[in-house]
Scaffold this motif. Structure first.
Motif, mmCIF file in Angstrom:
data_model
loop_
_atom_site.group_PDB
_atom_site.id
_atom_site.type_symbol
_atom_site.label_atom_id
_atom_site.label_comp_id
_atom_site.label_asym_id
_atom_site.label_seq_id
_atom_site.Cartn_x
_atom_site.Cartn_y
_atom_site.Cartn_z
ATOM 1 N N ASN A 122 -108.759 11.396 -50.659
ATOM 2 C CA ASN A 122 -109.420 10.872 -51.861
ATOM 3 C C ASN A 122 -110.092 9.524 -51.615
ATOM 4 O O ASN A 122 -110.099 8.652 -52.475
ATOM 5 N N ASP A 123 -110.636 9.346 -50.418
ATOM 6 C CA ASP A 123 -111.309 8.100 -50.073
ATOM 7 C C ASP A 123 -112.588 8.427 -49.310
ATOM 8 O O ASP A 123 -112.862 9.586 -48.997
ATOM 9 N N ALA A 124 -113.348 7.419 -49.004
ATOM 10 C CA ALA A 124 -114.613 7.598 -48.300
ATOM 11 C C ALA A 124 -114.390 7.892 -46.822
ATOM 12 O O ALA A 124 -113.364 7.516 -46.241
ATOM 13 N N ILE A 125 -115.366 8.537 -46.219
ATOM 14 C CA ILE A 125 -115.359 8.827 -44.784
ATOM 15 C C ILE A 125 -115.579 7.527 -44.015
ATOM 16 O O ILE A 125 -116.325 6.654 -44.446
ATOM 17 N N SER A 126 -114.933 7.398 -42.858
ATOM 18 C CA SER A 126 -115.204 6.317 -41.914
ATOM 19 C C SER A 126 -115.687 6.964 -40.628
ATOM 20 O O SER A 126 -115.089 7.931 -40.146
ATOM 21 N N SER A 127 -116.773 6.421 -40.069
ATOM 22 C CA SER A 127 -117.343 6.973 -38.839
ATOM 23 C C SER A 127 -117.444 5.881 -37.791
ATOM 24 O O SER A 127 -117.549 4.693 -38.111
ATOM 25 N N TYR A 128 -117.452 6.301 -36.517
ATOM 26 C CA TYR A 128 -117.401 5.361 -35.402
ATOM 27 C C TYR A 128 -118.423 5.728 -34.339
ATOM 28 O O TYR A 128 -118.702 6.903 -34.111
ATOM 29 N N VAL A 129 -118.945 4.696 -33.673
ATOM 30 C CA VAL A 129 -119.790 4.866 -32.491
ATOM 31 C C VAL A 129 -119.045 4.223 -31.333
ATOM 32 O O VAL A 129 -118.564 3.091 -31.445
ATOM 33 N N TRP A 130 -118.944 4.950 -30.221
ATOM 34 C CA TRP A 130 -118.251 4.472 -29.019
ATOM 35 C C TRP A 130 -119.285 4.215 -27.927
ATOM 36 O O TRP A 130 -120.283 4.916 -27.833
ATOM 37 N N ASP A 131 -118.996 3.225 -27.059
ATOM 38 C CA ASP A 131 -119.893 2.928 -25.941
ATOM 39 C C ASP A 131 -119.086 2.360 -24.779
ATOM 40 O O ASP A 131 -117.867 2.398 -24.817
ATOM 41 N N TYR A 132 -119.784 1.820 -23.801
ATOM 42 C CA TYR A 132 -119.179 1.337 -22.565
ATOM 43 C C TYR A 132 -118.375 2.472 -21.932
ATOM 44 O O TYR A 132 -117.168 2.392 -21.790
ATOM 45 N N PHE A 133 -119.100 3.529 -21.613
ATOM 46 C CA PHE A 133 -118.532 4.755 -21.042
ATOM 47 C C PHE A 133 -117.487 5.364 -21.968
ATOM 48 O O PHE A 133 -116.449 5.850 -21.531
ATOM 49 N N SER A 134 -117.746 5.297 -23.268
ATOM 50 C CA SER A 134 -116.887 5.874 -24.310
ATOM 51 C C SER A 134 -115.477 5.292 -24.311
ATOM 52 O O SER A 134 -114.521 5.955 -24.670
ATOM 53 N N THR A 135 -115.355 4.014 -23.936
ATOM 54 C CA THR A 135 -114.029 3.393 -23.908
ATOM 55 C C THR A 135 -113.773 2.435 -25.061
ATOM 56 O O THR A 135 -112.621 2.107 -25.337
ATOM 57 N N TYR A 136 -114.833 1.970 -25.743
ATOM 58 C CA TYR A 136 -114.665 1.011 -26.830
ATOM 59 C C TYR A 136 -115.444 1.447 -28.064
ATOM 60 O O TYR A 136 -116.611 1.817 -27.951
ATOM 61 N N PRO A 137 -114.811 1.346 -29.244
ATOM 62 C CA PRO A 137 -115.593 1.578 -30.464
ATOM 63 C C PRO A 137 -116.463 0.344 -30.697
ATOM 64 O O PRO A 137 -115.966 -0.779 -30.715
ATOM 65 N N ILE A 138 -117.764 0.541 -30.844
ATOM 66 C CA ILE A 138 -118.668 -0.597 -31.025
ATOM 67 C C ILE A 138 -119.173 -0.702 -32.458
ATOM 68 O O ILE A 138 -119.770 -1.702 -32.821
ATOM 69 N N ALA A 139 -118.949 0.330 -33.255
ATOM 70 C CA ALA A 139 -119.359 0.278 -34.654
ATOM 71 C C ALA A 139 -118.441 1.148 -35.495
ATOM 72 O O ALA A 139 -118.048 2.235 -35.073
ATOM 73 N N GLU A 140 -118.097 0.636 -36.668
ATOM 74 C CA GLU A 140 -117.379 1.405 -37.682
ATOM 75 C C GLU A 140 -118.220 1.336 -38.947
ATOM 76 O O GLU A 140 -118.623 0.249 -39.373
ATOM 77 N N VAL A 141 -118.490 2.496 -39.519
ATOM 78 C CA VAL A 141 -119.281 2.548 -40.738
ATOM 79 C C VAL A 141 -118.477 3.300 -41.786
ATOM 80 O O VAL A 141 -118.045 4.423 -41.550
ATOM 81 N N LYS A 142 -118.288 2.672 -42.923
ATOM 82 C CA LYS A 142 -117.561 3.311 -44.017
ATOM 83 C C LYS A 142 -118.550 3.938 -44.983
ATOM 84 O O LYS A 142 -119.658 3.446 -45.153
ATOM 85 N N LYS A 143 -118.145 5.031 -45.590
ATOM 86 C CA LYS A 143 -118.936 5.763 -46.574
ATOM 87 C C LYS A 143 -120.158 6.435 -45.955
ATOM 88 O O LYS A 143 -121.183 6.585 -46.603
ATOM 89 N N ALA A 144 -120.043 6.844 -44.694
ATOM 90 C CA ALA A 144 -121.150 7.548 -44.047
ATOM 91 C C ALA A 144 -120.603 8.530 -43.025
ATOM 92 O O ALA A 144 -119.664 8.221 -42.297
ATOM 93 N N ALA A 145 -121.207 9.706 -42.983
ATOM 94 C CA ALA A 145 -120.845 10.704 -41.976
ATOM 95 C C ALA A 145 -121.367 10.258 -40.613
ATOM 96 O O ALA A 145 -122.357 9.519 -40.519
ATOM 97 N N HIS A 146 -120.716 10.699 -39.557
ATOM 98 C CA HIS A 146 -121.140 10.326 -38.212
ATOM 99 C C HIS A 146 -122.575 10.747 -37.930
ATOM 100 O O HIS A 146 -123.313 10.049 -37.245
ATOM 101 N N SER A 147 -123.005 11.848 -38.495
ATOM 102 C CA SER A 147 -124.375 12.323 -38.273
ATOM 103 C C SER A 147 -125.415 11.402 -38.917
ATOM 104 O O SER A 147 -126.598 11.490 -38.584
ATOM 105 N N ASP A 148 -124.998 10.506 -39.788
ATOM 106 C CA ASP A 148 -125.918 9.608 -40.490
ATOM 107 C C ASP A 148 -125.949 8.192 -39.918
ATOM 108 O O ASP A 148 -126.638 7.330 -40.459
ATOM 109 N N ILE A 149 -125.185 7.910 -38.868
ATOM 110 C CA ILE A 149 -125.116 6.538 -38.366
ATOM 111 C C ILE A 149 -125.599 6.456 -36.921
ATOM 112 O O ILE A 149 -125.594 7.446 -36.182
ATOM 113 N N ALA A 150 -125.999 5.250 -36.527
ATOM 114 C CA ALA A 150 -126.376 4.971 -35.144
ATOM 115 C C ALA A 150 -126.326 3.466 -34.925
ATOM 116 O O ALA A 150 -126.614 2.689 -35.842
#
Length: 192
Positions: free
Chosen positions: A113-141
């Motif tokens: 019953n809450d909003a979606i949280s999405s993440y972008v990973w980088d540095y060879f997929s070892t670190y999350p570099i962005a967290e976006v709340k209220k957005a699907a992963h397909s909508d963020i960059a």
């Protein structure tokens, strides 16, 4: 491609546990509960949670927590009976892990019953570099052009400018090739 977990399907929980065992993943917690001994040697459960796992990959798909306003003397630990996973009826779904990347990093999750949280990973997929709340992963960059990944963008070239960086060491000249984001909806408003 990213891996989308199927919707929770109750008895698939047993298949998820079998999948862990078949892949020799024996240290993944299915149920964890904390008990305390009170006066008179009465053992009470003060906290508990259960994780359900996907039947086709060893990734958690949902997390359930024990709902009780006070310690319980009648808590029932989870069991498997045939093809049915039985857990205490006071467990409540609290978190769903809905999307993983190819390196098994969580890239989309949602509290009940809450909003979606999405993440972008980088540095060879070892670190999350962005967290976006209220957005699907397909909508963020997001990318800084400093690391190896594209940050969910389509970037026209791997070339980077080392002489004109505003922050960090690298920047990107649009003359190298365009930058775009595919799969966006014309019905939504996006911030760039």
């Amino acid at each position: 491609g990213d891996y989308t977990l199927p919707a929770s399907a109750g008895n698939n929980d047993v298949e998820g546990i079998k999948n862990l065992k078949n892949n020799n993943i024996l240290n993944a917690p299915v149920e964890v509960y904390q008990q305390r001994q009170y006066s008179g040697n009465v053992l009470k459960t003060i906290a508990a949670n259960v994780a359900s796992y996907d039947p086709s990959s060893p990734l958690p798909k949902e997390s359930f927590f024990l709902e009780s306003s006070s310690p319980l003397t009648d808590f029932t630990a989870s069991t498997v009976s045939g093809s049915v996973f039985i857990k205490d009826p006071r467990y409540t779904s609290r978190l769903k892990f809905t999307l993983y990347d190819t390196r098994n990093n969580i890239i989309q999750q949602q509290k009940t019953n809450d909003a979606i949280s999405s993440y972008v990973w980088d540095y060879f997929s070892t670190y999350p570099i962005a967290e976006v709340k209220k957005a699907a992963h397909s909508d963020i960059a997001y990318t800084s052009f400093e690391a190896d990944g594209s940050g969910n963008w389509v970037i026209g070239s791997t070339q980077r400018d080392v002489n004109n960086a505003i922050t960090g060491k690298y920047s990107y000249q649009l003359s190298y090739g365009g930058i775009s984001k595919s799969g966006l909806s014309p019905l939504k408003t996006y911030v760039i």
